[in-house]
Design an enzyme around this catalytic site. Structure first.
Site, PDB file in Angstrom:
ATOM      1  N   GLU A   1     -50.556 -74.085  30.512  1.00  0.00           N
ATOM      2  CA  GLU A   1     -49.886 -75.183  29.826  1.00  0.00           C
ATOM      3  C   GLU A   1     -49.530 -76.281  30.824  1.00  0.00           C
ATOM      4  O   GLU A   1     -49.408 -76.035  32.025  1.00  0.00           O
ATOM      5  CB  GLU A   1     -48.625 -74.679  29.124  1.00  0.00           C
ATOM      6  CG  GLU A   1     -48.893 -73.581  28.125  1.00  0.00           C
ATOM      7  CD  GLU A   1     -47.634 -72.879  27.641  1.00  0.00           C
ATOM      8  OE1 GLU A   1     -47.735 -72.070  26.700  1.00  0.00           O
ATOM      9  OE2 GLU A   1     -46.552 -73.139  28.215  1.00  0.00           O
TER      10      GLU A   1
ATOM     11  N   GLU B   1     -51.223 -73.163  18.178  1.00  0.00           N
ATOM     12  CA  GLU B   1     -51.420 -71.795  18.648  1.00  0.00           C
ATOM     13  C   GLU B   1     -50.121 -71.044  18.442  1.00  0.00           C
ATOM     14  O   GLU B   1     -49.045 -71.569  18.719  1.00  0.00           O
ATOM     15  CB  GLU B   1     -51.823 -71.787  20.122  1.00  0.00           C
ATOM     16  CG  GLU B   1     -52.018 -70.387  20.705  1.00  0.00           C
ATOM     17  CD  GLU B   1     -52.477 -70.443  22.157  1.00  0.00           C
ATOM     18  OE1 GLU B   1     -53.501 -71.118  22.417  1.00  0.00           O
ATOM     19  OE2 GLU B   1     -51.814 -69.846  23.019  1.00  0.00           O
TER      20      GLU B   1
END
Length: 689
Positions: A429, A623
């Site tokens: 991320e 997600e």
């Protein structure tokens, strides 16, 4: 008149050094006085300011504004020693800024609530004028661009437009129509006698055809019906139909669903572990009508032993199996390590040759205030430092991506690979590794800043020197520990140092390092993958979100306190490279007490991030952060991916489902996953709204 001329002559021409350098302001009523710096107008204020520019310039040119003629001369009389007054003015400016930030913090909370619960089409940078205008329009008022607000006047021969909104009602439209007709028949005479005293809204469009009431001559023509019963019934009919149409429109969107393959199917030597098990797994996915799969391509495996020696054989075998099942493929360029409490026995480190370099030069890794190193990913401050066997950080990333693109060129040409996700930080991320469990972080701790290596410190010192404050060239010393709470620290507490001159300088530099890393890597990713869709994953850091500082987001690199929108700046950079954002949706609903203790607001964060991305024109996918969920969990994810009644009809462009283990081992989730996929595809719709 003679006295006035003498006064003006004395004022403009006096050069006597014995005069008081600070003249009495009452003697010069037309002199421009210092005012606190006004805020840049937005919304209606900007429109009004633009409309008033031309008259103001004309007045200045014609000399019609008081004090213009003597401004230059007056300034000459006050040229000496105003240091004390200047300091007072600076203090007043700072107090004004603090009041403005406090007001904007309140406004931001109101905007978050309206976006989340009211479905108002407010822009990400809306101000209070936009809020008031939205509420006024919802109440049926008209609001002009200059802010003029009024009730709609009578407009004959036009259809009345009522504000539409979704409602929950067990009544059918036919029942409501019958109620409307009954109300009209019972109130027709009284309404026609008193129509002049009713509201000025024109209801000429509401009429009853003769066929609806045979034999009744009163209904042979259209007449104005202003009955309250008729108004409410017909408005309810319109609301029900609008809600049904909008809900069906939203539910009909097709959102592709991708399933994430388990991490351990490729071993540390780059070989496919269990081809038959993978084939069975893909068969399950195909039976669920999954659109495709997502697979991590680990830097620590492919280039694990020697620099620029890439082993793709295991991935080639895996991709051939996926092609046999006619599934689409998204690949992740995973430049981070994998392992921890939730990873089971699977451990994937950074390449061994990188770890070897790190033993001699540990500053290639992120470092906290106590000097502890994080091995989750490479330090962003070495993006342009040649410390990796003669290569910079971004050159290492580019060589890896270019090797993948060359190795699997046939799959790109066939269209099997539809997107490439670029890992930009911890856990893949775009964030700093600020929450390492191995160093004692426990949810909902605020984490720690990761900028105490020598490369980051040199960058910080250089930036501080350029500002003229060399003593700012160091990280905060009072920001707490990994598991601290905001109120326990001097830096993050209410009105803490995070909002001081130094705090704003440091946080801006810290977040710019994150944005700069994203820009460096994405510019090369576009070169490597050309027309292929690029995906960047954005984290969901929702704890401490209800505090003024948003401490956990600050340590992760998102300068997003309550008085500042930190995500829009990130998305502006992503927009330059046509990136698709993947947002990690928050986990399952927690108890109210747990949220209060963590000062968490997952819904508020989700709305801010998603709408900020849409406001910048970015596509966004999702997600799940949890591994297995029930029907309620499915519904929460569907509501995020396909928001009801969105004014612009926005929805996710895809969704990635993460699973705890192969589907063959986790069949308890199978029915809920099947329902989830059908809802995402629009095959079944929820009629309970």
């Amino acid at each position: 008149m003679h006295t006035l001329n003498n006064t003006i002559t004395t004022t403009t021409g006096s050069q006597d050094p014995n005069l008081d350098p600070i003249p009495d302001p009452d003697q010069f009523p037309n002199r421009n006085r210092n005012q606190p710096q006004s805020r840049r107008p937005r919304g209606f204020a900007a429109a009004a300011a633009a409309a008033s520019i031309a008259p103001t310039e004309n007045d200045v040119n014609n000399g019609n504004i008081a004090g213009i003629g003597g401004g230059e001369g007056s300034s000459g009389g006050g040229g000496g020693g105003g240091g004390k007054g200047k300091r007072e003015r600076e203090k007043e400016k700072e107090r004004t800024k603090l009041r403005e930030r406090h007001r904007r913090a309140i406004t931001s909370r109101m905007l978050a609530g309206l976006r989340q619960y009211g479905n108002f089409p407010l822009p990400a940078r809306a101000d209070m004028n936009d809020v008031i205008a939205a509420l006024a329009r919802e109440a049926g008022w008209s609001v002009e661009a200059d802010g003029t607000t009024y009730r709609q006047s009578q407009q004959p021969n036009h259809v009345v437009q009522f504000p539409t909104r979704s409602i929950e009602s067990p009544l059918s439209s036919s029942t409501l129509k019958n109620c409307a007709k009954a109300a009209i028949e019972s109130q027709q005479h009284s309404v026609l006698r008193n129509d002049e005293k009713l509201a000025p809204v024109s209801l000429d469009s509401i009429g009853i055809a003769e066929s609806d009431h045979p034999g009744n001559g009163r209904y042979t023509s259209v007449s104005p019906i202003t009955s309250v019963g008729c108004l409410e019934a017909n408005q309810l009919i319109q609301d029900v139909h609008s809600a049904e149409q909008c809900n069906d429109f939203t539910e009909s969107f097709y959102v592709p669903v991708y399933a994430m393959l388990p991490v351990g199917i490729i071993d540390n030597f780059g070989q496919l572990v269990d081809p038959e098990g993978v084939r069975q797994e893909l068969s399950y996915m195909k039976s669920l009508n999954v659109d495709g799969v997502v697979i991590d391509c680990w830097w620590g495996i492919v280039e694990g032993w020697n620099p620029q020696k890439y082993v793709w054989s295991g991935y080639r075998e895996l991709f051939n199996l996926i092609r046999d099942f006619k599934l689409k493929l998204q690949v992740v360029m995973a430049f981070h390590e994998y392992g921890g409490n939730a990873s089971g026995n699977v451990m994937i480190s950074l390449p061994q040759w990188v770890l070897k370099i790190g033993k001699d030069n540990p500053d290639i890794f992120f470092t906290d205030r106590e000097g502890r190193r994080s091995f989750e990913c490479l330090n962003w401050s070495i993006d342009k430092e040649r410390v990796l066997h003669g290569r910079t950080g971004i050159e290492v990333y580019f060589d890896f991506m270019r090797s993948f693109r060359s190795e699997f060129d046939d799959l790109f040409v066939e269209g099997l690979i539809t997107a490439v996700e670029i890992g930009l930080g911890a856990s893949g991320e775009l964030k700093y590794p600020s929450f390492p469990e191995r160093m004692g972080w426990i949810y909902p701790g605020i984490g720690e800043f990761q900028c105490y290596d020598k490369y980051s410190q040199l960058s910080l010192q250089k930036e501080a020197k350029s500002r003229g404050f060399t003593f700012w060239g160091k990280g905060p010393e009072n920001a707490g520990q990994y598991s601290s709470h905001p109120h326990e620290t001097v830096f993050f507490q209410e009105r803490g140092e995070y909002d001081s001159y130094y705090g704003r300088f440091f946080l801006n530099w810290y977040s710019q390092l994150l944005i700069g890393h994203a820009e460096n890597v994405l510019s090369l990713a576009n070169l490597a993958f050309e027309e292929t869709k690029i995906i960047v994953k954005i984290p969901a850091i929702y704890w401490s979100y209800k505090t003024a500082s948003h401490a956990a987001e600050l340590t992760a690199g998102y300068y997003n306190p309550s008085n500042r929108d930190g995500y829009s700046l990130v998305f502006e950079t992503l927009k330059k490279y046509s990136v698709t954002v993947k947002f990690v949706c928050p986990g399952p609903q927690m108890s109210p007490n747990a949220h209060e203790e963590a000062l968490a607001d997952p819904e508020g964060l989700s709305w801010q991030v998603i709408n900020a991305a849409w406001d910048k024109g970015l596509q966004i996918g999702g997600e799940n952060a949890i591994t297995c969920f029930d029907r309620d969990g499915c519904m929460r994810l569907i509501d995020i991916a396909k928001p009801r009644n969105h004014p612009d009809g926005y929805h996710f462009s895809f969704f990635t489902y993460r699973q705890p283990s192969p589907l063959v081992q986790g069949s308890t989730c199978f029915p809920d996953l099947d329902y989830f996929i059908k809802r995402m595809h629009g095959d079944i719709r929820d009629k309970q709204f």
